[in-house]
Design an enzyme around this catalytic site. Structure first.
Site, PDB file in Angstrom:
ATOM      1  N   GLU A 170     -14.286   8.011   6.249  1.00 50.58           N
ATOM      2  CA  GLU A 170     -14.190   7.231   7.478  1.00 50.58           C
ATOM      3  C   GLU A 170     -15.480   7.355   8.273  1.00 50.58           C
ATOM      4  O   GLU A 170     -15.625   8.302   9.073  1.00 50.58           O
ATOM      5  CB  GLU A 170     -13.023   7.745   8.323  1.00 50.58           C
ATOM      6  CG  GLU A 170     -11.680   7.626   7.643  1.00 50.58           C
ATOM      7  CD  GLU A 170     -10.561   7.457   8.652  1.00 50.58           C
ATOM      8  OE1 GLU A 170      -9.866   6.434   8.587  1.00 50.58           O
ATOM      9  OE2 GLU A 170     -10.404   8.325   9.531  1.00 50.58           O
ATOM     10  N   SER A 216     -11.872   0.159  10.624  1.00 54.49           N
ATOM     11  CA  SER A 216     -11.725  -1.271  10.903  1.00 54.49           C
ATOM     12  C   SER A 216     -11.285  -2.084   9.683  1.00 54.49           C
ATOM     13  O   SER A 216     -11.742  -3.214   9.476  1.00 54.49           O
ATOM     14  CB  SER A 216     -13.018  -1.839  11.505  1.00 54.49           C
ATOM     15  OG  SER A 216     -13.304  -1.184  12.736  1.00 54.49           O
TER      16      SER A 216
HETATM   17  C1  PEP Z   1      -8.650   5.638  11.779  1.00 50.64           C
HETATM   18  O1  PEP Z   1      -8.603   6.068  12.918  1.00 50.64           O
HETATM   19  O2  PEP Z   1      -8.357   6.382  10.824  1.00 50.64           O
HETATM   20  C2  PEP Z   1      -9.077   4.264  11.588  1.00 50.64           C
HETATM   21  C3  PEP Z   1      -9.564   3.950  10.429  1.00 50.64           C
HETATM   22  O3  PEP Z   1      -8.958   3.410  12.667  1.00 50.64           O
HETATM   23  P1  PEP Z   1      -9.264   1.825  12.670  1.00 50.64           P
HETATM   24  O4  PEP Z   1      -8.610   1.230  11.449  1.00 50.64           O
HETATM   25  O5  PEP Z   1      -8.652   1.342  13.937  1.00 50.64           O
HETATM   26  O6  PEP Z   1     -10.742   1.666  12.629  1.00 50.64           O
END
Ligand code: PEP
Length: 255
Positions: A170, A216
């Protein structure tokens, strides 16, 4: 493309949803996703909704995850939740080391390593999160940062435990910003992670371990991201809070 690994798409609801709202969401997901067998589907509600969501998904294709747990099994740790307590609600997965916990609760790789071991001891599958900041990426330090996170946070695991561990890549600059990593950026990072797993454990572990992308993910970009050779699923934040968008992500990734 058959990667030999089943996609796993998990929704991280973070600190959202009362019990009533959680049940609304999961009942919608049950309707939308009843026929999906090709993808492992996981929802990670807040602790307060685990009990009710657990009952609501009995005998369905939706599995339960938690967003955190203690490294301890029991005792004087006010406000903490132990793996054994999660097991009471048939929780199967637990997110560890999310960047928000690293940032706001100051969680370290060393702590995450202890939690991962405690999760396995209770037969919970950890989803261990790693990822770089924008400044680190722009300074060309992505591999150094992610490599260090992997080495330290997976340090306590055996090869067998690692095969049952999920990594969520991430990039912090992509979380909640609407700006996802490109498919190429995700693939590059995932390939790097798989090589690290081969070096830290062995080739078989690296081939079997599933690596999710998070940042995202939405219905419009999920398919392209998931079609990358080393991308084995997604950890979804914002778009998992609504039944239509989360189920569209999943449906768009079914071959
Ligand atoms: C997350 O917090 O693990 C995440 C990926 O959030 P988002 O999909 O909103 O970017």
């Amino acid at each position: 493309m058959d990667k030999g690994r089943k996609l796993i798409i998990a929704g991280n609801w973070k600190m959202n949803k009362t019990v009533a709202e959680a049940l609304d969401l999961v009942n919608g997901l049950k309707r939308e996703l009843a026929n999906i067998k090709e993808i492992d589907i996981v929802v990670c509600p807040p602790f307060t909704a685990l009990s009710d969501v657990s009952k609501a998904i009995l005998n369905t294709n939706i599995r339960l995850g938690a967003q955190n747990m203690s490294e301890h099994n029991f005792g004087a740790y006010t406000g903490e939740i132990a793996a054994g307590m999660l097991k009471e609600f048939s929780v199967r997965y637990v997110i560890l080391g999310h960047s928000e916990r690293r940032q706001y609760q100051k969680e370290t790789d060393e702590l995450i390593a202890k939690k991962a071991l405690a999760a396995h001891a209770a037969s919970l599958k950890p989803i261990v999160c790693v990822g770089e900041t924008l400044a680190q990426r722009e300074a060309g330090r992505t591999e150094l940062v992610v490599g260090t996170q992997l080495r330290k946070s997976l340090a306590a695991l055996s090869a067998g435990q690692m095969e049952e561990t999920i990594i969520a890549y991430e990039p912090i600059w992509a979380i909640g910003t609407g700006k996802n990593a490109t498919a190429d950026q995700a693939q590059d990072a995932h390939m790097f992670i798989r090589k690290q797993l081969a070096a830290m454990f062995n080739e078989t572990v690296a081939r079997h371990a599933r690596i999710q992308y998070g940042g995202s993910v939405k219905p419009s970009n999920a398919r392209e991201l998931m079609s990358q050779r080393d991308v084995d699923g997604a950890l979804v934040g914002g778009a998992s809070l609504e039944d239509r968008s989360f189920s569209d992500i999943i449906k768009n990734c079914v071959n």
